[in-house]
Motif scaffolding. Structure first.
Motif, short mmCIF file in Angstrom:
data_model
loop_
_atom_site.label_atom_id
_atom_site.label_comp_id
_atom_site.label_asym_id
_atom_site.label_seq_id
_atom_site.Cartn_x
_atom_site.Cartn_y
_atom_site.Cartn_z
N ARG A 89 -16.83 6.26 -48.29
CA ARG A 89 -17.40 7.06 -49.37
C ARG A 89 -16.46 8.18 -49.84
O ARG A 89 -16.36 8.46 -51.03
CB ARG A 89 -18.74 7.65 -48.93
CG ARG A 89 -19.48 8.36 -50.05
CD ARG A 89 -20.94 8.53 -49.74
NE ARG A 89 -21.63 7.29 -49.58
CZ ARG A 89 -22.18 6.59 -50.57
NH1 ARG A 89 -22.09 7.02 -51.79
NH2 ARG A 89 -22.83 5.49 -50.33
N THR A 117 -19.15 0.80 -47.55
CA THR A 117 -20.08 1.91 -47.38
C THR A 117 -19.49 3.03 -46.53
O THR A 117 -19.88 4.18 -46.67
CB THR A 117 -21.40 1.43 -46.74
OG1 THR A 117 -21.09 0.75 -45.53
CG2 THR A 117 -22.14 0.52 -47.70
N LYS A 163 -18.23 -0.08 -53.68
CA LYS A 163 -19.24 0.64 -52.89
C LYS A 163 -20.07 -0.32 -52.05
O LYS A 163 -20.42 -0.02 -50.91
CB LYS A 163 -20.19 1.41 -53.82
CG LYS A 163 -19.80 2.82 -54.07
CD LYS A 163 -20.90 3.48 -54.89
CE LYS A 163 -20.48 4.84 -55.35
NZ LYS A 163 -21.51 5.47 -56.19
N LYS A 164 -20.39 -1.44 -52.63
CA LYS A 164 -21.25 -2.39 -51.92
C LYS A 164 -20.57 -2.90 -50.65
O LYS A 164 -21.24 -3.17 -49.66
CB LYS A 164 -21.63 -3.54 -52.85
CG LYS A 164 -22.53 -3.06 -53.96
CD LYS A 164 -22.92 -4.16 -54.90
CE LYS A 164 -23.83 -3.55 -55.96
NZ LYS A 164 -24.11 -4.42 -57.04
N PRO A 206 -15.33 3.36 -62.95
CA PRO A 206 -16.70 3.34 -62.38
C PRO A 206 -17.17 1.94 -62.00
O PRO A 206 -17.84 1.76 -60.99
CB PRO A 206 -17.57 3.93 -63.50
CG PRO A 206 -16.63 4.75 -64.31
CD PRO A 206 -15.31 4.04 -64.25
N ASN A 207 -16.78 0.94 -62.79
CA ASN A 207 -17.16 -0.44 -62.46
C ASN A 207 -16.48 -0.88 -61.16
O ASN A 207 -17.10 -1.53 -60.32
CB ASN A 207 -16.78 -1.39 -63.60
CG ASN A 207 -17.57 -1.12 -64.85
OD1 ASN A 207 -18.70 -0.66 -64.79
ND2 ASN A 207 -16.98 -1.37 -65.99
N GLU A 217 -18.26 0.78 -58.28
CA GLU A 217 -19.57 0.19 -57.97
C GLU A 217 -19.43 -1.09 -57.17
O GLU A 217 -20.16 -1.32 -56.21
CB GLU A 217 -20.36 -0.07 -59.26
CG GLU A 217 -20.99 1.16 -59.85
CD GLU A 217 -21.90 1.91 -58.86
OE1 GLU A 217 -22.76 1.26 -58.22
OE2 GLU A 217 -21.73 3.13 -58.73
#
Length: 198
Positions: free
Chosen positions: A66, A63, A59-60, A52-53, A56
């Motif tokens: 996804r 985009t 993701k930035k 998850p880290n 994250e």
């Protein structure tokens, strides 16, 4: 007549001691492979916590990717659920097989994420991303070593359980089936650490 009784009692005592030894050895080997599975569980949980880290941070920068990120998250959640089921009973063949399949899917999703990351040079130079991918790579190696130790312990247990005379008493002593090896569908890919290039 007295000597014959002592001889018979001696034989019975030796047989009882031998049966106790078989029982204790089966328990010892089962505990070893269960402990080995606990080591895999620790490394897989670490891996699941890192993902998850990693997502994250990615993701930035990504985009537009996804779908790939969501596939990794979904595969991670499924693998975590199967790990929980397998941890409840590491000797259950179906639980180990489901975990193996889920890990294969997660490995594939992570590979796709690495390919996507190649398209984002800024992401590859991001310090957080570099640290997370290095930790993930180290964790992959730890998973491989823990899996090897687990499979070695399972092999020792199964070999002893299947040998004669323990096989005659194993089911009676609560060891009715062999333990299942943890093999991933993409075992060739797992032997290599994930490629992270900068």
């Amino acid at each position: 007549m007295g000597t014959a009784i002592w001889v018979v009692l001696g034989i019975i005592l030796v047989a009882i001691i031998y049966l106790i030894n078989i029982y204790n050895t089966l328990v010892s080997y089962r505990n070893r492979f269960q402990n080995s599975f606990a080591q895999i569980e620790v490394q897989l949980k670490r891996r699941y916590d890192l993902i998850p880290n990693l997502i994250e941070v990615a993701k930035k920068a990504m985009t537009h990717e996804r779908e790939t990120l969501e596939a990794v998250v979904t595969a991670r959640n499924e693998a975590a659920a199967f790990l929980k089921a397998a941890a409840a009973n590491p000797g259950e063949a179906s639980a180990i097989q489901h975990l193996s399949q889920a890990e294969g899917l997660l490995g594939g999703a992570l590979s796709r994420l690495n390919v996507v990351m190649e398209a984002y040079p800024d992401l590859k130079t991001n310090q957080n991303m570099m640290q997370l991918t290095e930790e993930l790579s180290t964790t992959e190696n730890r998973v491989a070593f823990a899996r090897q130790a687990f499979n070695d312990a399972v092999m020792t247990y199964n070999t002893y359980r299947q040998s004669f005379p323990p096989i005659l008493f194993a089911a009676t002593f609560g060891h009715p089936t062999d333990a299942e090896l943890l093999e991933f569908a993409d075992s060739e890919q797992i032997q290599q650490a994930p490629k992270v290039t900068f």
